[in-house]
Structure formats: structure tokens, C-alpha cells
Write a protein that holds these residues in place. Structure first.
Motif, short mmCIF file in Angstrom:
data_model
loop_
_atom_site.label_atom_id
_atom_site.label_comp_id
_atom_site.label_asym_id
_atom_site.label_seq_id
_atom_site.Cartn_x
_atom_site.Cartn_y
_atom_site.Cartn_z
N MET A 115 -17.44 16.29 9.89
CA MET A 115 -16.56 15.63 8.99
C MET A 115 -16.69 16.58 7.55
N ASN A 116 -15.25 16.56 7.11
CA ASN A 116 -15.11 17.51 5.96
C ASN A 116 -15.78 16.83 4.96
N GLN A 117 -16.71 17.54 4.19
CA GLN A 117 -17.26 16.92 3.05
C GLN A 117 -16.32 17.03 1.82
N ASN A 118 -15.46 17.95 1.66
CA ASN A 118 -14.46 18.35 0.53
C ASN A 118 -13.23 17.91 0.84
N MET A 119 -13.23 16.61 1.45
CA MET A 119 -11.88 16.06 1.79
C MET A 119 -11.07 15.78 0.56
N GLY A 120 -9.97 16.22 0.35
CA GLY A 120 -9.05 16.03 -0.88
C GLY A 120 -8.15 14.90 -0.76
N GLY A 121 -7.52 14.66 -1.79
CA GLY A 121 -6.58 13.31 -2.13
C GLY A 121 -5.44 13.42 -0.76
N ASN A 122 -4.69 14.68 -0.78
CA ASN A 122 -3.64 14.96 0.56
C ASN A 122 -3.99 14.59 1.74
N GLU A 123 -5.34 14.99 1.90
CA GLU A 123 -5.82 14.77 3.40
C GLU A 123 -6.22 13.44 3.40
N ILE A 124 -6.97 12.47 2.40
CA ILE A 124 -7.14 11.40 2.51
C ILE A 124 -6.03 10.37 2.91
N ARG A 125 -4.72 10.70 2.21
CA ARG A 125 -3.52 10.08 2.44
C ARG A 125 -3.07 10.13 4.04
N PHE A 133 -1.92 -5.12 2.34
CA PHE A 133 -3.30 -4.44 1.91
C PHE A 133 -2.88 -3.24 1.18
N GLY A 134 -3.39 -3.05 -0.02
CA GLY A 134 -3.42 -1.85 -1.09
C GLY A 134 -4.83 -1.20 -1.16
N GLY A 135 -4.82 0.10 -1.46
CA GLY A 135 -6.00 0.63 -1.77
C GLY A 135 -5.46 1.96 -2.50
N GLY A 136 -6.32 2.14 -3.52
CA GLY A 136 -5.78 3.10 -4.30
C GLY A 136 -6.43 4.58 -3.98
N LEU A 137 -5.32 5.53 -3.64
CA LEU A 137 -5.50 6.74 -3.12
C LEU A 137 -6.67 7.44 -4.04
N GLU A 138 -6.45 7.51 -5.33
CA GLU A 138 -7.34 8.06 -6.09
C GLU A 138 -8.77 7.58 -6.05
N ARG A 139 -8.86 6.20 -5.98
CA ARG A 139 -10.24 5.77 -5.85
C ARG A 139 -11.00 5.87 -4.87
N ASP A 189 -9.27 15.95 -6.78
CA ASP A 189 -8.35 17.11 -6.73
C ASP A 189 -7.15 17.07 -7.03
N LEU A 190 -6.61 15.91 -6.83
CA LEU A 190 -5.12 15.45 -7.18
C LEU A 190 -4.91 15.69 -8.69
N THR A 196 0.90 20.33 -6.31
CA THR A 196 -0.03 19.45 -5.99
C THR A 196 0.41 18.41 -4.71
N TYR A 197 1.66 17.93 -5.13
CA TYR A 197 2.09 17.08 -4.66
C TYR A 197 3.38 17.23 -3.67
N GLN A 198 3.78 18.26 -3.67
CA GLN A 198 5.06 18.57 -3.12
C GLN A 198 5.12 18.34 -1.62
N ASN A 199 4.02 18.62 -1.00
CA ASN A 199 4.26 18.55 0.52
C ASN A 199 4.45 17.27 0.98
N HIS A 200 3.82 16.09 -0.11
CA HIS A 200 4.26 14.76 0.58
C HIS A 200 5.25 14.07 -0.15
N PHE A 201 5.47 14.34 -1.69
CA PHE A 201 6.73 13.91 -2.39
C PHE A 201 7.98 15.07 -2.52
N VAL A 202 8.71 15.11 -1.27
CA VAL A 202 9.45 16.07 -1.29
C VAL A 202 10.35 16.12 -2.51
N ASN A 203 10.80 14.88 -2.83
CA ASN A 203 11.82 14.78 -3.89
C ASN A 203 11.49 15.53 -5.35
N LEU A 204 10.06 15.82 -5.41
CA LEU A 204 9.59 16.58 -6.50
C LEU A 204 10.27 17.98 -6.50
#
Ligand code: SER
Length: 652
Positions: free
Chosen positions: A1-11, A266-272, A287-288, A371-379
Motif C-alpha cells: 500500500m502506498n503510504q504517501n497517497m496524495g489527493g489526486n490518487e485518492i480521488r 453519499f458525500g465525502g470530503g476529499l481533503e479530509r 498535498d493538493l 495541481t488540479y489540471q489532470n482532473h479538472f481540464v477546464n482549468l
């Protein structure tokens, strides 16, 4: 298991997991809700899905998931602690009358423990304790499901009763893993608990999941003599996800009836969730956000740990502004735009405190985008507009910030010297000690706003730091007067927008309304008039739109205008109370605040019955569309300023 999992990966893991379980991954809706005049911002993932939770068929099926961009405006001045952010991402999945509690609780638990790798011993859950008055029973089904899930991980999960938050402080954890709370805590709707819900609103019991960071984080001062419990503000526990079982709708008599279908929201805060993975409740260490925090450290030469509030405010606010502008909301003085302005100006003030030199906001915004461009391409698509708008707002406010702050010190130090009359003249009586003014007067606050660009909320915040109160009410009164004046100005200016009232100019003016209607039809509802200048030879029209408009779109707009002229029809005038007009979604107006209480609406209807345009205006216009003599052509389309395009059109 990746211990340094970042926000993009968790999403990514979440969306993959949900896809595997039969969900269609839908795009995030924009931060500004479409067709929902009741709120300014999207603040939960379910908001855009309400019609489907109520029974309408969703084109993507009955299992949906996404990561929704959310903005909670109420939290703007709260930002500064370790968990509040204005913008956040909510991981969400929905069952539209399909699966229910059993699948939902298992999936979320499996995701947290097996996919993200959280320690199940640190997970605590809550369920609805039931409500006799409403005739809604305790959620024992969820208790049994949770017990089974914990048992599979070798944990004996005892269910205990808490009820209210207050009671929780007395009884504490009681050795429990599953906690029953009342409707004040374990019921979710957009308006909160059952009694706050308006008729027709949907909601239901929920089951929340909390992560335990350990008693060393129970740092909130009230916990010196109080027992922490999961759904409290101790700092030890953080809510990381909420499964709402939306199966009720509120009736006019206050009772609840069942919806035609049982839904899961269902809703879960990604940052949390990412913070839980970090084992540190500070979401700014995820990281985000930490990417921006590190950038600020290098720009300022200061440490995050020594300047928590300033770093958090700048980080959160720049990110919020990037996403907001990415969704077409530019800094301004009205509505959503005013929140973007507040974000950026509040951030500038804190950046100045950290001695970050002017002009760096563009770099910070770049940091957020990458940081976000891969997921939110509109940025990426909107990169230039975002950077330009942020840089411009920073530059503008930097110009006046210093003098505004000086003015602030002057006002707060201003002393009231007591004067006496002597030979009919006022003279200062130095024998009476001066009195320090403990308030910012309405006029001072107004000057800070109009001359120095200080949003009133910023003035209030600085005032509070200096122990001063602000006359907010008086400020609002001055603002009203100011608006009334600029309204009068706008009316005059509008007249000036027409070179004269000659026949040809009036034809161009009517064509301008058709042009705006055509642009809105082709480009969307974000298009509004930003300026207009008409002579007998041409029209020049500025409108809000971030990108270049391609020629094929312009051709369609032209065709729309010409078909209206060709069809012909009457142009009618109605006087309507402003609030009635404002409710009517078919009526276009650019600045509602600037209009008087009674407004004039021009409707252009074709002989075939179709409505081409309805718009607030002072006139004058042709009486019939066919009075426009000639063919309308768009001869030029160019940028006018950030977020505003300009069209030149002729009738030949
Ligand atoms: N709508 C619920 C919430 O905002 C779950 O997504 O908590």
C-alpha cells in the motif's frame, strides 16, 4: 500500500472503485448552479441531482458517482483553522432508487480500509436515533450492517446512545464504536434538521463516518473538562464521509412522507479523507493544498507553522478564486463575482502581511492549476483568463491597499477633541482629554470601500483585530444611496450609448437585443451585456464571455437575428415590479441591482408565436421587427477586456 497517497490518487481510486461497482462517473457540475435561483453556489454534490433523487430519470442510469466542486461562502471568514476551506471537493455516489444501506455502508468502509488503507480501529460511525414526533424509527438496520463490517476486521463494535451534542460531552465514548444521535446531528437535508426544512424539501437519516486522530488532537479549550465524542468539535475526530438515506419529503403540515424511491446520497470530503490518510487533521498539509503552502514559504521566506492563518487564507482563497474563475465567475461587485473579489482581496491583505511582493498571485494560481489540471481540464483551457483575472485583481488592490491601511490606522487612532464655543467660534478645549473613537463610522467604511476597494467584510475583519466596531447598518444605507446614484448615472450613460434616436440607430438598438439573445442561446446563460455603443452606421456590443467566439457560432447568431427580422413581429413593452421581473427566468438583464423598483421589459415576439428576446431596457425600439431594414452581419469579434468580448455588427 502506498503510504504517501496524495489527493489526486485518492480521488482516482474512489472513482475507479465506484465504476467497478456499476456507477457511471458524471462530470462535476459548475460552482454556480444552473437553473437554481435559490442559491449562489453549489455546496454539496447532491444539489445538481435533486430532480433525479425525486424520481426523474437520469440519462446515465441509477448509479452515479463523481467528485463535485463545492463552495461554501459562509465559511469565507472562518478560513484560518485546520479544517475550514471555502472550496472543497466532495466525493459522491448516488443510488437513484437502486441500492440502499447494505451496499452503501460496505462500499464506503471497504474503500476507506482496503483501498485507501485507513486503520479500521480509528474509524467511528454514527446512526440516526429515531424521532418519535416524526414517527421515524431508529436506524437499527445500519447498526447491524456496521457491526458486521467491523466484525470482519476483528473489531467488536458496540452501539451506544448519545442523542445531542451536549449530552455527548457528559457521557463521552462509553466504549462505543457506533453512536446513536438525534435528528439535530444524524439527519441531512440542504436546510439541515427536519424542522428547518421547507415544504417539498427532501432528506433523511444519515450515517456519518469519523476518523480518530488520537486524543492528542483534542485541543479545543472546552475539552479540559468535557468528554470528547465523535460528532463534536474536539479536534480529535474529523467527519470524513456521510451516507444520507434520502427517502423522505417534507409536507406542508410538517409531517414527512416517503418518496417514491429510496435513494442514497453519499458525500465525502476529499481533503479530509486525505488528511486521515496523512494521520494529521490539518487539511492544508494534504498535498493538493500543501503544494501552494510550500510555494508561499519560498515566496515569503517564512514558515507555515509560524504563520498558520495567513498561509491558510492565501492558499484557500487563491484556490477558490482559480476554480471560480474557471467556472466563469470574474471578480466583481455583484453576486458571485463579489465573493471572488473578497477571496482575492482578503488574500492580498494577508500576502502583504507576509511581505510577499506584488505580482506573485499569478504564480500561485499557476501552482493551483498544475495541481488540479489532470482532473479538472477546464482549468487548463481557461488558464490564461484565470491567471489574467487574478493578476489584475491583485494589481488593482495592491495599488490601494497600503493607503487604505494607512487610512485605517488614521481612523482608528482618530481622536475626538472636545471643543467649546468661545466668542462664537469653536475652539479645542485642551483641558479635556481626547477620546479615542472605538468605531469605524459608516462614512469611513464607505470611503474604505469606494476609494480603497476594501470589501466591507474585510473592513470588519481588520476592525475586529483592532478592537473596533463597524457601523454596518449605516454603511448599507450609504451603499443604497450610492447605488441609486449610479443607477441614475447608468440610465444617462445608456442614453449616451445611442448616438441619437434616429430611425437607423433605433433599428440597430433592436438588433442589439436580438444579438444578445442569440449569443445567450449559442453560448449560454453566463452571457450578459457589458457595454453598448450604437451609431447610425454600426453597433458595438460588449458581453461577458471568457473565450473567443468561433466564426461558425457567430454565423448561427447572425442567422438567429436575421430570422427574427425576416419572421417579423411586434415589439411590446411591459412595466413590471422589479422582483416579479427578476423571478422570471425568461427576462434578461445585466445588473439587477442598478434598476429601479419598477422596470421596463421589451419583448420581441415573432409572427409565428416564438419569443426571440425579452430584456430590460429604457428604449427606444422599433415597433415591429420587420422595420429593421437589411441583413445583420457580424463584422468583427475581439477581446475587449478580461472576460469580456466585443462584437461589431452592421445592417446592410
Ligand atoms: N449531501 C450530503 C452532505 O453534504 C452527503 O453528500 O453531507
Amino acid at each position: 500500500m502506498n503510504q504517501n497517497m496524495g489527493g489526486n490518487e485518492i480521488r482516482q481510486k474512489y472513482l475507479e472503485f465506484m465504476r467497478k461497482n456499476g456507477h457511471a462517473i458524471i462530470p462535476s457540475s459548475a460552482l454556480v448552479p444552473e437553473n437554481d435561483p435559490t442559491t449562489l453556489f453549489t455546496s454539496s454534490g447532491m444539489q445538481p441531482l435533486i430532480p433525479y433523487l425525486m424520481g426523474e430519470a437520469h440519462p446515465k442510469g441509477v448509479r452515479l458517482a463523481n467528485s463535485q466542486k463545492c463552495f461554501r461562502a459562509n465559511d469565507l471568514e472562518e478560513v484560518g483553522d485546520n479544517r475550514h476551506t471555502t472550496f472543497f471537493e466532495m466525493l459522491g455516489n448516488w443510488s437513484l432508487g437502486d441500492y440502499f444501506k447494505k451496499e452503501q455502508l460496505r462500499w464506503f468502509f471497504t474503500y476507506l480500509v482496503d483501498e485507501v488503507g485507513l486503520d479500521p480501529n480509528r474509524i467511528y460511525v454514527t446512526v440516526f436515533a429515531g424521532d418519535e414526533k416524526l414517527g421515524i424509527p431508529a436506524d437499527e438496520e445500519s447498526v447491524l450492517l456496521w457491526q458486521e463490517l467491523f466484525r470482519e476486521k476483528g473489531i467488536d463494535a458496540k452501539a451506544v446512545h448519545i442523542g445531542t451534542e451536549e449530552r455527548g460531552y457528559e457521557v463521552g465514548m462509553q466504549g462505543g464504536r457506533i453512536f446513536y444521535y438525534d435528528a439535530g446531528k444524524n439527519w441531512w437535508s440542504r436546510s439541515g434538521k427536519p424542522e428547518n426544512m421547507p415544504t417539498g424539501e427532501i432528506g433523511g437519516p444519515d450515517s456519518e463516518v469519523f476518523y480518530d486522530f488520537g486524543p492528542e488532537y483534542a485541543t479545543h479549550p472546552i475539552f479540559k473538562d468535557k468528554a470528547p465524542h465523535p460528532n463534536s468539535d474536539s479536534g480529535q475526530f474529523l467527519e470524513i464521509g456521510n451516507s444520507v438515506f434520502i427517502e423522505y419529503i417534507k409536507q406542508a403540515d410538517g409531517s414527512f412522507t416517503k418518496l417514491p424511491q429510496r435513494n442514497v446520497d453519499f458525500g465525502g470530503g476529499l481533503e479530509r479523507i486525505s488528511a486521515a490518510k496523512n494521520g494529521d487533521p490539518d487539511v492544508f498539509k494534504v498535498d493538493l493544498l500543501a503544494n501552494v503552502v510550500r510555494q508561499i514559504e519560498s515566496l515569503s521566506g517564512k514558515k507555515y507553522d509560524d504563520n498558520l492563518v495567513a498561509f491558510r487564507v492565501i492558499t484557500d482563497h487563491i484556490r477558490g478564486a482559480v476554480f471560480m474563475i474557471g467556472d466563469g465567475v470574474l471578480p466583481g461587485n455583484e453576486q458571485q463575482g463579489y465573493f471572488v473579489r473578497r477571496l482575492l482581496r482578503r488574500a492580498v491583505r494577508f500576502a502583504d502581511d507576509l511581505n510577499i511582493k506584488a505580482g506573485e498571485f499569478a504564480n500561485l494560481a499557476e501552482g493551483v492549476i498544475s495541481t488540479y489540471q489532470n482532473h479538472f481540464v477546464n482549468l487548463t483551457e481557461k488558464r490564461t483568463e484565470i491567471i489574467e483575472a487574478i493578476a489584475k485583481e491583485e494589481e488593482q488592490f495592491r495599488k490601494t491597499l497600503e493607503s487604505g491601511m494607512k487610512q485605517f490606522s488614521k481612523i482608528s487612532l482618530q481622536i475626538h477633541l472636545t471643543s467649546t464655543e468661545k466668542d462664537g467660534k469653536k475652539v479645542i478645549d485642551k483641558s479635556i482629554p481626547p477620546i479615542k473613537i472605538k468605531a469605524i463610522s459608516a462614512q469611513n467604511a464607505f470611503d474604505l470601500y469606494t476609494t480603497y476597494g476594501f470589501p466591507i467584510e474585510l473592513t470588519e475583519e481588520i476592525a475586529e483585530e483592532k478592537g473596533l466596531v463597524v457601523d454596518r447598518k449605516g454603511f448599507e444605507t450609504l451603499m443604497e444611496e450610492h447605488r441609486a446614484k449610479s443607477r441614475a448615472g447608468a440610465e444617462q450613460k445608456f442614453k449616451g450609448g445611442l448616438a441619437d434616436h434616429s430611425e437607423k440607430v433605433v433599428q440597430y438598438h433592436t438588433a442589439t437585443h436580438l444579438l444578445l439573445a442569440g449569443l445567450r442561446k449559442e453560448l449560454g446563460e453566463h452571457v450578459h451585456q457589458a457595454g453598448s455603443n450604437i451609431t447610425g452606421e454600426r453597433l458595438r456590443f460588449d458581453f461577458t464571455h471568457p473565450d473567443k467566439v468561433e466564426r461558425d457560432v457567430l454565423d448561427r447568431v447572425e442567422a438567429f437575428v436575421n430570422s427574427a427580422i425576416k419572421t417579423g413581429g411586434e415589439v411590446t413593452i411591459e412595466m413590471l415590479p422589479k422582483d416579479v421581473a427578476q423571478e422570471d427566468q425568461t427576462i434578461e438583464a445585466s445588473f439587477w441591482d442598478r434598476y429601479p423598483d419598477e422596470v421596463k421589459v421589451y419583448t420581441m415576439k415573432g409572427n409565428d408565436g416564438a419569443t426571440f428576446s425579452r430584456e430590460l431596457c429604457g428604449g427606444p425600439h422599433v415597433k415591429r421587427l420587420e422595420e429593421i431594414k437589411g441583413v445583420f452581419k457580424i463584422v468583427k469579434e475581439e477581446s475587449s477586456s478580461a472576460g469580456v468580448r466585443r462584437i461589431k455588427g452592421i445592417i446592410e
